[in-house]
Design a protein around this motif. Structure first.
Motif, PDB file in Angstrom:
ATOM      1  N   GLN A   7       0.757  -1.094  -0.163  1.00  0.00           N
ATOM      2  CA  GLN A   7      -0.096  -0.077  -0.079  1.00  0.00           C
ATOM      3  C   GLN A   7       0.821   1.213   0.010  1.00  0.00           C
ATOM      4  N   SER A   8       0.384   1.970  -1.026  1.00  0.00           N
ATOM      5  CA  SER A   8       1.150   3.541  -0.854  1.00  0.00           C
ATOM      6  C   SER A   8       0.278   4.419  -0.270  1.00  0.00           C
ATOM      7  N   THR A   9       0.961   5.887   0.236  1.00  0.00           N
ATOM      8  CA  THR A   9       0.195   6.812   0.805  1.00  0.00           C
ATOM      9  C   THR A   9       0.471   7.859   0.275  1.00  0.00           C
ATOM     10  N   THR A  11      -0.017  11.816   1.142  1.00  0.00           N
ATOM     11  CA  THR A  11       0.016  12.616   2.217  1.00  0.00           C
ATOM     12  C   THR A  11      -0.037  14.272   1.697  1.00  0.00           C
ATOM     13  N   ARG A  46      -4.342  12.160   4.843  1.00  0.00           N
ATOM     14  CA  ARG A  46      -3.537  10.755   4.374  1.00  0.00           C
ATOM     15  C   ARG A  46      -4.425   9.830   4.038  1.00  0.00           C
ATOM     16  N   ILE A  47      -3.976   9.654   2.515  1.00  0.00           N
ATOM     17  CA  ILE A  47      -5.045   9.099   1.447  1.00  0.00           C
ATOM     18  C   ILE A  47      -4.505   7.654   1.046  1.00  0.00           C
ATOM     19  N   PRO A  48      -4.956   6.413   1.145  1.00  0.00           N
ATOM     20  CA  PRO A  48      -4.194   5.260   0.687  1.00  0.00           C
ATOM     21  C   PRO A  48      -4.210   5.487  -0.886  1.00  0.00           C
ATOM     22  N   ASP A  82       5.304   6.890   0.229  1.00  0.00           N
ATOM     23  CA  ASP A  82       4.709   7.807   1.015  1.00  0.00           C
ATOM     24  C   ASP A  82       5.031   9.110   0.297  1.00  0.00           C
TER      25      ASP A  82
END
Length: 134
Positions: A7-9, A11, A46-48, A82
């Motif tokens: 999973q990436s994030t 921000t 913060r958005i997946p 991220d």
């Protein structure tokens, strides 16, 4: 064998100039690849996000214009990354917002507001002088 993705994030820090306190009355909007993303208001969001290329749009709902401070950026997110970005709302609602690297975003429209302020002061001083001379 199938490849698994981490999973990436994304921000996004949503900011506005201190002098533009009216922005506090609304929440900025984020749209990722044409889909609205829920935000909690100003500050860090913060958005997946899945790895790959994406289109990010940020703006502030306002009376006129309806989407103040629009900013758009195409981003590429790698596996497990991220990615941090910062949005700065403009000083004037008709100006564009700034979206990019954290700590490097400045509010647009500030110089225009300052010019209007100087003109207003000159007009008031001229009116006071004219009244004093009559």
């Amino acid at each position: 064998m199938a490849r698994t993705f981490q999973q990436s994030t994304l921000t996004v820090t949503l900011r506005h100039p201190v002098a533009t306190f009216l922005y506090q009355a609304t929440k900025p909007r984020i749209r990722l690849d044409g889909v609205d993303v829920k935000t909690s208001g100003w500050g860090v969001q913060r958005i997946p996000i899945m790895p790959g290329e994406h289109r990010l749009d940020v703006w502030v709902p306002y009376v006129i214009p309806r989407r103040a401070g629009r900013a758009r950026r195409n981003i590429t997110v790698t596996d497990g990354q991220d990615l941090a970005l910062e949005y700065m709302a403009p000083t004037m609602t008709f100006a564009r917002g700034s979206l990019g690297a954290p700590g490097e975003q400045a509010s647009t429209g500030y110089s225009t507001v300052m010019v209007f302020n100087v003109i207003a002061v000159i007009v008031v001083v001229a009116a006071l002088v004219a009244l004093a001379l009559t």
